[in-house]
Scaffold this active site. Structure first.
Site, PDB file in Angstrom:
ATOM      1  N   GLU A 243      -0.990  44.544  48.204  1.00 31.00           N
ATOM      2  CA  GLU A 243       0.059  44.974  49.125  1.00 31.00           C
ATOM      3  C   GLU A 243      -0.483  44.747  50.526  1.00 31.00           C
ATOM      4  O   GLU A 243      -1.572  45.219  50.855  1.00 31.00           O
ATOM      5  CB  GLU A 243       0.386  46.459  48.934  1.00 31.00           C
ATOM      6  CG  GLU A 243       0.950  46.802  47.571  1.00 31.00           C
ATOM      7  CD  GLU A 243       2.234  46.090  47.234  1.00 31.00           C
ATOM      8  OE1 GLU A 243       2.944  45.630  48.161  1.00 31.00           O
ATOM      9  OE2 GLU A 243       2.533  45.956  46.039  1.00 31.00           O
ATOM     10  N   CYS A 277       2.539  50.371  56.834  1.00 28.94           N
ATOM     11  CA  CYS A 277       3.033  49.079  56.360  1.00 28.94           C
ATOM     12  C   CYS A 277       4.553  49.098  56.260  1.00 28.94           C
ATOM     13  O   CYS A 277       5.191  48.066  56.196  1.00 28.94           O
ATOM     14  CB  CYS A 277       2.410  48.744  55.032  1.00 28.94           C
ATOM     15  SG  CYS A 277       2.590  50.054  53.840  1.00 28.94           S
TER      16      CYS A 277
HETATM   17  P1  NAP Z   1      -7.964  45.273  56.159  1.00 30.43           P
HETATM   18  O1  NAP Z   1      -8.779  44.977  57.331  1.00 30.43           O
HETATM   19  O2  NAP Z   1      -7.363  44.162  55.393  1.00 30.43           O
HETATM   20  O3  NAP Z   1      -8.865  46.170  55.202  1.00 30.43           O
HETATM   21  C1  NAP Z   1      -8.375  46.714  53.990  1.00 30.43           C
HETATM   22  C2  NAP Z   1      -9.549  47.011  53.094  1.00 30.43           C
HETATM   23  O4  NAP Z   1     -10.182  45.795  52.693  1.00 30.43           O
HETATM   24  C3  NAP Z   1     -10.643  47.848  53.767  1.00 30.43           C
HETATM   25  O5  NAP Z   1     -11.197  48.712  52.808  1.00 30.43           O
HETATM   26  C4  NAP Z   1     -11.628  46.783  54.187  1.00 30.43           C
HETATM   27  O6  NAP Z   1     -12.925  47.292  54.391  1.00 30.43           O
HETATM   28  C5  NAP Z   1     -11.558  45.854  53.002  1.00 30.43           C
HETATM   29  N1  NAP Z   1     -12.041  44.498  53.236  1.00 30.43           N
HETATM   30  C6  NAP Z   1     -12.115  43.827  54.408  1.00 30.43           C
HETATM   31  N2  NAP Z   1     -12.628  42.586  54.202  1.00 30.43           N
HETATM   32  C7  NAP Z   1     -12.870  42.475  52.876  1.00 30.43           C
HETATM   33  C8  NAP Z   1     -13.387  41.444  52.051  1.00 30.43           C
HETATM   34  N3  NAP Z   1     -13.757  40.256  52.542  1.00 30.43           N
HETATM   35  N4  NAP Z   1     -13.514  41.673  50.730  1.00 30.43           N
HETATM   36  C9  NAP Z   1     -13.131  42.845  50.209  1.00 30.43           C
HETATM   37  N5  NAP Z   1     -12.648  43.860  50.933  1.00 30.43           N
HETATM   38  C10 NAP Z   1     -12.501  43.681  52.258  1.00 30.43           C
HETATM   39  O7  NAP Z   1      -6.766  46.233  56.527  1.00 30.43           O
HETATM   40  P2  NAP Z   1      -6.865  47.581  57.377  1.00 30.43           P
HETATM   41  O8  NAP Z   1      -7.114  47.158  58.781  1.00 30.43           O
HETATM   42  O9  NAP Z   1      -7.778  48.546  56.756  1.00 30.43           O
HETATM   43  O10 NAP Z   1      -5.418  48.188  57.157  1.00 30.43           O
HETATM   44  C11 NAP Z   1      -4.291  47.739  57.850  1.00 30.43           C
HETATM   45  C12 NAP Z   1      -3.497  46.764  57.003  1.00 30.43           C
HETATM   46  O11 NAP Z   1      -3.150  47.323  55.759  1.00 30.43           O
HETATM   47  C13 NAP Z   1      -2.183  46.399  57.646  1.00 30.43           C
HETATM   48  O12 NAP Z   1      -1.992  45.012  57.631  1.00 30.43           O
HETATM   49  C14 NAP Z   1      -1.140  47.082  56.779  1.00 30.43           C
HETATM   50  O13 NAP Z   1       0.107  46.497  56.729  1.00 30.43           O
HETATM   51  C15 NAP Z   1      -1.774  47.072  55.458  1.00 30.43           C
HETATM   52  N6  NAP Z   1      -1.212  48.124  54.617  1.00 30.43           N
HETATM   53  C16 NAP Z   1      -0.328  47.747  53.629  1.00 30.43           C
HETATM   54  C17 NAP Z   1       0.244  48.689  52.808  1.00 30.43           C
HETATM   55  C18 NAP Z   1       1.186  48.275  51.728  1.00 30.43           C
HETATM   56  O14 NAP Z   1       1.372  49.011  50.775  1.00 30.43           O
HETATM   57  N7  NAP Z   1       1.797  47.101  51.794  1.00 30.43           N
HETATM   58  C19 NAP Z   1      -0.082  50.038  52.968  1.00 30.43           C
HETATM   59  C20 NAP Z   1      -0.958  50.402  53.977  1.00 30.43           C
HETATM   60  C21 NAP Z   1      -1.525  49.411  54.793  1.00 30.43           C
HETATM   61  P3  NAP Z   1     -13.402  47.785  55.846  1.00 30.43           P
HETATM   62  O15 NAP Z   1     -12.205  48.237  56.596  1.00 30.43           O
HETATM   63  O16 NAP Z   1     -14.348  48.868  55.539  1.00 30.43           O
HETATM   64  O17 NAP Z   1     -14.050  46.601  56.485  1.00 30.43           O
END
Ligand code: NAP
Ligand code: MG
Length: 477
Positions: A243, A277
């Site tokens: 997601e 999101c």
């Molecule tokens: P993100 O930067 O993509 O990070 C999400 C998770 O993935 C974090 O735990 C992050 O760890 C981890 N991660 C980062 N790089 C990775 C890699 N190469 N391999 C494996 N894991 C990795 O997103 P965010 O900044 O935390 O959250 C915001 C985003 O989430 C927004 O785009 C939002 O739309 C989306 N979101 C979507 C939904 C939905 O249901 N569609 C719900 C909530 C949020 P670290 O942060 O510890 O580096």
């Protein structure tokens, strides 16, 4: 500390966790797991998963029920912690923890509802039995914006359907991750069934998703990270569910109840500081109601109380981090340079506590092809797009790479029905906000917003299980 193969262990380094509402408030320092610890816990998870799958249904159910009940009973305490580290107002933090509990109690009940199918074979005297089995070891990777709820809507079904879980939460919200893990670790579960591996996404997260020792990855986060995870997963044919971002639109028709439309827009755009999101980042408004709507919207945005997440009466807290704040302010400048009119907000605020505060911003006179209307900003910013009629509204709503949620505000049954059936999003709402969904029905999107099977409700079984088809011949009597 991390939960590695059933034991709480210090990591190879530590990170500081500070309150975005008050940077002088140090919540704690949190362990970063090492790669060796990750390997060790993955090996133990495989073993523990077999034991867990063999537990009786009621024993599994009792575990999930106990986790859910504790989360709900401690919603105030853990909601305070969540708001303190993430920055959403206390009511939202408490509500999130309570909701997380409901995911566990819902899936506790689902433990007893794992009922297969049977059929006659096309060959005589042969029966076919179709049942779902656990997928195995599931990697759960969750974001910071709903640290407890998002993780819970993945962990609860994973455990319900008999899997082991290795959880890599967002490094921005380690306190909520530890609190949830502490509850799970105290239950009647095999040693190592559930692991907490905190660390950066690029290090421990990447190592986890590349591992051949996992069978599935459930990820919520951004599109670029999701694309990388999918590419890593395919190397081992690891099942994935993702997601990701969105650019949700709320369409306001000429016959809308004006006050309702403004309330939905304000809540949808600025709830959670716009870091949802499901946030309403595009407001697609019929020209006949546009001026009246905009006047009330801007007045409402200006009147919002922004401040410390744990202070009484605050409607919007800070954004989560310095980097997020910087990116948001850059989007404000971008919007202006693209020709949008900033009617209010979008400014950094200096309040009594030093924190990452900004005022809720409303852009007017925007076009759907502007970058502020195409890219997910994840900010307390929303854009008004004026349209001449319903058909144009629908086409603007659908003109996006994403497709998570959408909404329409109208009294017309015909328009609401047409919209509901023709909008290209995974969730659609009528006279309700684009944010805020239930736990017992599917959740997910289309386009760049989602990839793989849906989450939540009964739909989660598709991802957390694999189907086995058995042919049985009884032989001669
Ligand atoms: P993100 O930067 O993509 O990070 C999400 C998770 O993935 C974090 O735990 C992050 O760890 C981890 N991660 C980062 N790089 C990775 C890699 N190469 N391999 C494996 N894991 C990795 O997103 P965010 O900044 O935390 O959250 C915001 C985003 O989430 C927004 O785009 C939002 O739309 C989306 N979101 C979507 C939904 C939905 O249901 N569609 C719900 C909530 C949020 P670290 O942060 O510890 O580096
Ligand atoms: Mg990030």
């Amino acid at each position: 500390m991390n939960l590695i193969a059933g034991d709480w262990l210090a990591g190879e380094s530590e990170i500081e966790n500070r309150n975005p509402s008050d940077l002088s408030d140090l919540i704690g320092v949190y362990a970063q797991a090492s790669r060796d610890q990750l390997e060790a816990t993955l090996d133990q998870a495989r073993q523990a998963q077999r034991e867990w799958a063999a537990y009786g249904l009621e024993r599994k159910q009792a575990v999930l029920m106990s986790i859910g009940n504790e989360l709900m009973a401690r919603a105030e305490e853990l909601g305070t912690l969540l708001s303190r580290e993430e920055g959403k107002p206390f009511a939202e933090g408490k509500g999130e923890v309570y909701r997380a509990g409901q995911f566990f109690t819902y899936y506790a009940a689902e433990c007893l509802r794992q009922i297969g199918e049977n059929a006659d074979s096309v060959r005589p005297d042969i029966e076919v039995d179709v049942r779902r089995e656990p997928i195995g070891v599931v990697a759960v990777i969750s974001p910071w914006n709903f640290p407890t709820a998002t993780a819970s809507w993945k962990i609860a079904p994973a455990l319900c359907y008999g899997n082991a879980v290795v959880w890599k939460p967002a490094n921005m919200t380690p306190a909520s991750a530890c609190a949830l893990t502490e509850i799970i670790a105290r239950q009647d579960i095999p040693k190592g069934l559930f692991s907490l591996v905190m660390g950066s996404g690029s290090n421990i997260g990447q190592r986890l998703v590349e591992s051949p020792k996992i069978d599935a990855i459930s990820f919520t986060g951004s599109v670029p990270v999701g694309k990388g995870i999918a590419a890593s997963a395919i190397q081992n044919f690891t099942k994935v569910q993702m997601e990701m971002g969105s650019k949700n639109a709320l369409a306001v028709m000429e016959d809308a109840d004006l006050d309702l439309a403004v309330t939905l827009a304000l809540g949808g755009a600025f709830g959670g500081t716009g870091q949802k999101c499901t946030a309403s980042s595009r407001l697609v408004v019929h020209e006949a109601i546009h001026d009246a709507f905009v006047e009330k919207l801007v007045a409402g945005a200006k009147a919002m109380k922004v401040g410390h997440a744990l202070e009484e009466g605050m409607q919007m807290g800070p954004v989560v981090s310095a980097q997020q704040l910087e990116e948001n302010l850059a989007y404000v400048e971008l919007g202006k340079s693209e020709g949008a009119e900033l009617a209010c907000g979008g400014e950094r605020l200096a309040l009594a506590h030093e924190g990452y505060y900004m005022s809720p911003g409303v852009f007017l006179n925007t076009r759907n092809d502007m970058r502020i209307n195409r890219e997910e900003m994840f900010a307390p910013l929303t854009s008004v797009i004026k349209v001449a009629g319903y058909d144009e509204a629908l086409s603007v709503v659908n003109d996006t790479a994403f497709g998570l949620t959408s909404g329409i505000v109208t009294k017309s049954l015909a328009k609401a029905t047409h919209f509901r059936r023709n909008v290209r999003t995974g969730v659609v709402t009528v006279n309700l906000p684009t944010a805020g969904t239930d736990y017992h029905v599917p959740f997910g999107g289309r386009g760049d917003s989602s990839y793989g099977p849906r989450e939540q409700g009964w739909a989660a079984a598709e991802f957390y299980t694999t189907v086995k088809t058995a042919y049985i011949s009884a032989g001669p009597v």
